[in-house]
Design an enzyme around this catalytic site. Structure first.
Site, PDB file in Angstrom:
ATOM      1  N   MET A  44       0.857  -1.186   0.000  1.00 33.09           N
ATOM      2  CA  MET A  44       0.000   0.000   0.000  1.00 33.09           C
ATOM      3  C   MET A  44       0.896   1.240   0.000  1.00 33.09           C
ATOM      4  SD  MET A  44      -3.206  -0.985   2.456  1.00 33.09           S
ATOM      5  CE  MET A  44      -4.100   0.492   2.003  1.00 33.09           C
ATOM      6  N   PHE A  45       0.427   2.294  -0.630  1.00 35.70           N
ATOM      7  CA  PHE A  45       1.097   3.594  -0.694  1.00 35.70           C
ATOM      8  C   PHE A  45       2.380   3.566  -1.520  1.00 35.70           C
ATOM      9  CE2 PHE A  45      -0.833   3.032   3.583  1.00 35.70           C
ATOM     10  CZ  PHE A  45      -1.969   3.806   3.372  1.00 35.70           C
ATOM     11  N   SER A  46       2.516   2.575  -2.414  1.00 39.36           N
ATOM     12  CA  SER A  46       3.724   2.498  -3.252  1.00 39.36           C
ATOM     13  C   SER A  46       3.538   3.139  -4.624  1.00 39.36           C
ATOM     14  CB  SER A  46       4.154   1.032  -3.426  1.00 39.36           C
ATOM     15  OG  SER A  46       3.157   0.282  -4.090  1.00 39.36           O
TER      16      SER A  46
ATOM     17  N   GLU B 150      -6.650  -2.892  -8.266  1.00 38.06           N
ATOM     18  CA  GLU B 150      -6.981  -3.669  -7.064  1.00 38.06           C
ATOM     19  C   GLU B 150      -7.263  -5.125  -7.421  1.00 38.06           C
ATOM     20  OE1 GLU B 150      -6.318  -2.420  -4.300  1.00 38.06           O
ATOM     21  OE2 GLU B 150      -6.585  -0.256  -4.472  1.00 38.06           O
ATOM     22  N   ALA B 151      -6.394  -5.704  -8.241  1.00 37.39           N
ATOM     23  CA  ALA B 151      -6.584  -7.071  -8.748  1.00 37.39           C
ATOM     24  C   ALA B 151      -6.659  -8.100  -7.641  1.00 37.39           C
ATOM     25  CB  ALA B 151      -5.460  -7.419  -9.724  1.00 37.39           C
TER      26      ALA B 151
END
Length: 190
Positions: free
Chosen positions: A25-27, A96-97
Protein backbone atom coordinates in the site's frame (compact mmCIF):
# COMPACT_ATOMS: atom_id res chain seq x y z
CA UNK A 1 15.94 2.60 -18.85
CA UNK A 2 13.11 1.80 -21.23
CA UNK A 3 9.56 1.38 -20.03
CA UNK A 4 7.87 -1.92 -20.85
CA UNK A 5 5.22 -0.34 -23.06
CA UNK A 6 7.91 1.36 -25.16
CA UNK A 7 9.79 -1.92 -25.68
CA UNK A 8 6.63 -3.76 -26.78
CA UNK A 9 5.59 -0.97 -29.12
CA UNK A 10 9.07 -0.47 -30.64
CA UNK A 11 9.37 -4.13 -31.47
CA UNK A 12 6.18 -3.81 -33.45
CA UNK A 13 4.48 -6.62 -31.60
CA UNK A 14 0.78 -6.55 -32.38
CA UNK A 15 -0.07 -9.40 -30.02
CA UNK A 16 -1.45 -8.90 -26.59
CA UNK A 17 0.48 -8.81 -23.36
CA UNK A 18 0.03 -8.84 -19.60
CA UNK A 19 1.79 -6.28 -17.40
CA UNK A 20 1.58 -6.43 -13.61
CA UNK A 21 2.25 -3.50 -11.30
CA UNK A 22 2.53 -4.68 -7.69
CA UNK A 23 3.78 -3.61 -4.30
CA UNK A 24 2.62 -2.56 -0.85
CA UNK A 25 0.00 0.00 0.00
CA UNK A 26 1.10 3.59 -0.69
CA UNK A 27 3.72 2.50 -3.25
CA UNK A 28 2.11 4.25 -6.23
CA UNK A 29 0.54 1.26 -8.02
CA UNK A 30 -2.64 3.07 -9.05
CA UNK A 31 -0.65 6.16 -10.10
CA UNK A 32 1.54 3.98 -12.36
CA UNK A 33 -1.50 2.20 -13.79
CA UNK A 34 -3.15 5.55 -14.57
CA UNK A 35 0.08 6.85 -16.14
CA UNK A 36 0.26 3.87 -18.51
CA UNK A 37 -3.44 4.12 -19.38
CA UNK A 38 -3.19 7.85 -20.08
CA UNK A 39 -0.24 7.19 -22.41
CA UNK A 40 -2.33 4.57 -24.23
CA UNK A 41 -5.10 7.13 -24.68
CA UNK A 42 -2.60 9.71 -25.95
CA UNK A 43 -1.62 7.08 -28.54
CA UNK A 44 -5.33 6.97 -29.50
CA UNK A 45 -5.78 3.39 -28.38
CA UNK A 46 -9.16 2.15 -27.20
CA UNK A 47 -8.94 1.77 -23.40
CA UNK A 48 -11.31 0.17 -20.87
CA UNK A 49 -10.64 0.30 -17.13
CA UNK A 50 -12.05 -2.01 -14.46
CA UNK A 51 -12.07 -2.12 -10.68
CA UNK A 52 -13.67 -4.47 -8.16
CA UNK A 53 -17.20 -3.46 -7.20
CA UNK A 54 -16.37 -4.18 -3.54
CA UNK A 55 -13.75 -1.40 -3.35
CA UNK A 56 -15.59 1.91 -3.05
CA UNK A 57 -13.16 3.74 -0.74
CA UNK A 58 -12.96 6.80 -2.99
CA UNK A 59 -15.47 6.44 -5.81
CA UNK A 60 -17.99 4.04 -7.27
CA UNK A 61 -16.91 4.59 -10.89
CA UNK A 62 -13.34 5.86 -10.94
CA UNK A 63 -9.84 4.78 -10.01
CA UNK A 64 -8.60 7.24 -7.43
CA UNK A 65 -5.02 7.26 -6.19
CA UNK A 66 -3.92 8.22 -2.68
CA UNK A 67 -2.84 11.52 -4.29
CA UNK A 68 -6.49 12.11 -5.35
CA UNK A 69 -5.77 11.72 -9.06
CA UNK A 70 -8.58 9.88 -10.82
CA UNK A 71 -9.62 8.22 -14.07
CA UNK A 72 -13.09 6.77 -14.86
CA UNK A 73 -13.47 3.01 -14.40
CA UNK A 74 -16.17 0.37 -14.57
CA UNK A 75 -16.81 -1.50 -11.31
CA UNK A 76 -17.42 -5.23 -11.81
CA UNK A 77 -18.30 -7.95 -9.33
CA UNK A 78 -16.43 -10.82 -11.03
CA UNK A 79 -13.49 -11.25 -13.37
CA UNK A 80 -15.53 -12.78 -16.19
CA UNK A 81 -17.36 -9.43 -16.57
CA UNK A 82 -14.13 -7.98 -18.00
CA UNK A 83 -14.21 -10.10 -21.17
CA UNK A 84 -16.28 -7.57 -23.18
CA UNK A 85 -17.68 -9.80 -25.93
CA UNK A 86 -17.40 -8.25 -29.37
CA UNK A 87 -15.41 -5.29 -28.10
CA UNK A 88 -12.56 -3.78 -30.11
CA UNK A 89 -10.73 -2.59 -27.00
CA UNK A 90 -6.94 -2.48 -27.35
CA UNK A 91 -5.90 -1.85 -23.75
CA UNK A 92 -7.56 -3.07 -20.54
CA UNK A 93 -6.60 -1.66 -17.15
CA UNK A 94 -7.46 -3.50 -13.93
CA UNK A 95 -6.92 -1.98 -10.49
CA UNK A 96 -6.98 -3.67 -7.06
CA UNK A 97 -6.58 -7.07 -8.75
CA UNK A 98 -6.07 -8.81 -5.40
CA UNK A 99 -9.81 -8.37 -4.71
CA UNK A 100 -10.90 -10.27 -7.84
CA UNK A 101 -11.80 -13.95 -7.96
CA UNK A 102 -9.42 -16.71 -9.09
CA UNK A 103 -10.72 -16.48 -12.69
CA UNK A 104 -8.79 -13.25 -13.26
CA UNK A 105 -5.61 -14.89 -14.63
CA UNK A 106 -7.69 -16.91 -17.12
CA UNK A 107 -9.58 -13.76 -18.17
CA UNK A 108 -6.32 -11.82 -18.63
CA UNK A 109 -4.82 -14.66 -20.68
CA UNK A 110 -7.92 -14.76 -22.89
CA UNK A 111 -7.69 -10.99 -23.48
CA UNK A 112 -3.94 -11.08 -24.19
CA UNK A 113 -4.42 -14.02 -26.55
CA UNK A 114 -6.93 -11.87 -28.48
CA UNK A 115 -4.30 -9.14 -28.88
CA UNK A 116 -5.27 -6.92 -25.95
CA UNK A 117 -2.63 -5.24 -23.80
CA UNK A 118 -3.70 -5.93 -20.18
CA UNK A 119 -2.26 -3.76 -17.41
CA UNK A 120 -2.98 -4.92 -13.86
CA UNK A 121 -2.25 -3.24 -10.52
CA UNK A 122 -2.61 -4.81 -7.10
CA UNK A 123 -1.14 -5.73 -3.75
CA UNK A 124 1.19 -8.69 -4.08
CA UNK A 125 0.99 -9.47 -0.32
CA UNK A 126 -1.69 -9.12 2.33
CA UNK A 127 -1.09 -7.58 5.77
CA UNK A 128 0.37 -10.89 7.00
CA UNK A 129 3.00 -10.86 4.25
CA UNK A 130 1.34 -13.71 2.34
CA UNK A 131 0.60 -13.79 -1.42
CA UNK A 132 -2.72 -12.06 -2.05
CA UNK A 133 -5.56 -13.43 -4.18
CA UNK A 134 -4.85 -14.00 -7.88
CA UNK A 135 -1.72 -11.80 -7.87
CA UNK A 136 0.87 -14.65 -7.75
CA UNK A 137 -0.73 -16.36 -10.76
CA UNK A 138 -0.92 -13.05 -12.64
CA UNK A 139 2.75 -12.35 -11.94
CA UNK A 140 3.66 -15.82 -13.23
CA UNK A 141 1.91 -15.35 -16.60
CA UNK A 142 2.86 -11.69 -17.16
CA UNK A 143 5.33 -10.53 -19.78
CA UNK A 144 6.49 -7.92 -17.29
CA UNK A 145 6.20 -7.31 -13.55
CA UNK A 146 6.96 -3.94 -11.97
CA UNK A 147 7.38 -4.07 -8.20
CA UNK A 148 7.00 -0.67 -6.55
CA UNK A 149 8.02 0.22 -3.01
CA UNK A 150 6.62 2.75 -0.59
CA UNK A 151 8.72 4.48 2.07
CA UNK A 152 8.86 2.83 5.48
CA UNK A 153 7.20 5.16 7.99
CA UNK A 154 9.50 3.90 10.76
CA UNK A 155 12.97 4.19 9.20
CA UNK A 156 12.68 5.63 5.69
CA UNK A 157 13.94 2.55 3.83
CA UNK A 158 12.04 1.04 0.89
CA UNK A 159 8.85 -0.57 2.19
CA UNK A 160 7.40 -3.73 0.69
CA UNK A 161 4.91 -4.65 3.42
CA UNK A 162 1.46 -3.26 4.27
CA UNK A 163 1.43 -3.29 8.07
CA UNK A 164 -2.04 -3.25 9.62
CA UNK A 165 -2.22 -0.90 12.60
CA UNK A 166 -5.80 -1.74 13.64
CA UNK A 167 -6.87 -5.05 15.20
CA UNK A 168 -8.44 -7.76 13.06
CA UNK A 169 -7.66 -11.07 11.43
CA UNK A 170 -9.74 -10.76 8.25
CA UNK A 171 -7.56 -10.78 5.14
CA UNK A 172 -9.64 -8.00 3.58
CA UNK A 173 -10.05 -4.76 5.45
CA UNK A 174 -10.54 -1.76 3.19
CA UNK A 175 -8.72 1.16 4.67
CA UNK A 176 -6.17 3.89 4.28
CA UNK A 177 -3.58 5.52 6.55
CA UNK A 178 -5.86 5.02 9.56
CA UNK A 179 -5.59 1.24 9.05
CA UNK A 180 -2.26 0.55 7.33
CA UNK A 181 1.25 1.87 7.06
CA UNK A 182 4.10 0.87 4.74
CA UNK A 183 7.07 -0.83 6.39
CA UNK A 184 10.38 -2.34 5.34
CA UNK A 185 11.17 -5.96 6.22
CA UNK A 186 12.95 -5.14 9.49
CA UNK A 187 10.33 -2.71 10.79
CA UNK A 188 7.50 -5.03 9.70
CA UNK A 189 8.97 -7.90 11.70
CA UNK A 190 9.72 -5.92 14.89
Amino acid sequence: MQHTEDVFRRRGESGGSIEVICGSMFSGKTEELMRRLKRARIARLSVEIFSPKADTRYSDNALVSHNSNSIPSMPVSKASSILLPGSQVQVVGIDEAQFFDDELPEVCNALANKGVRVIIAGLDMDFQGKPFGPMPALMAIAESVTKLHAVCVKCGNPALYSYRIVPGDSQILLGEKESYEPRCRICYNT
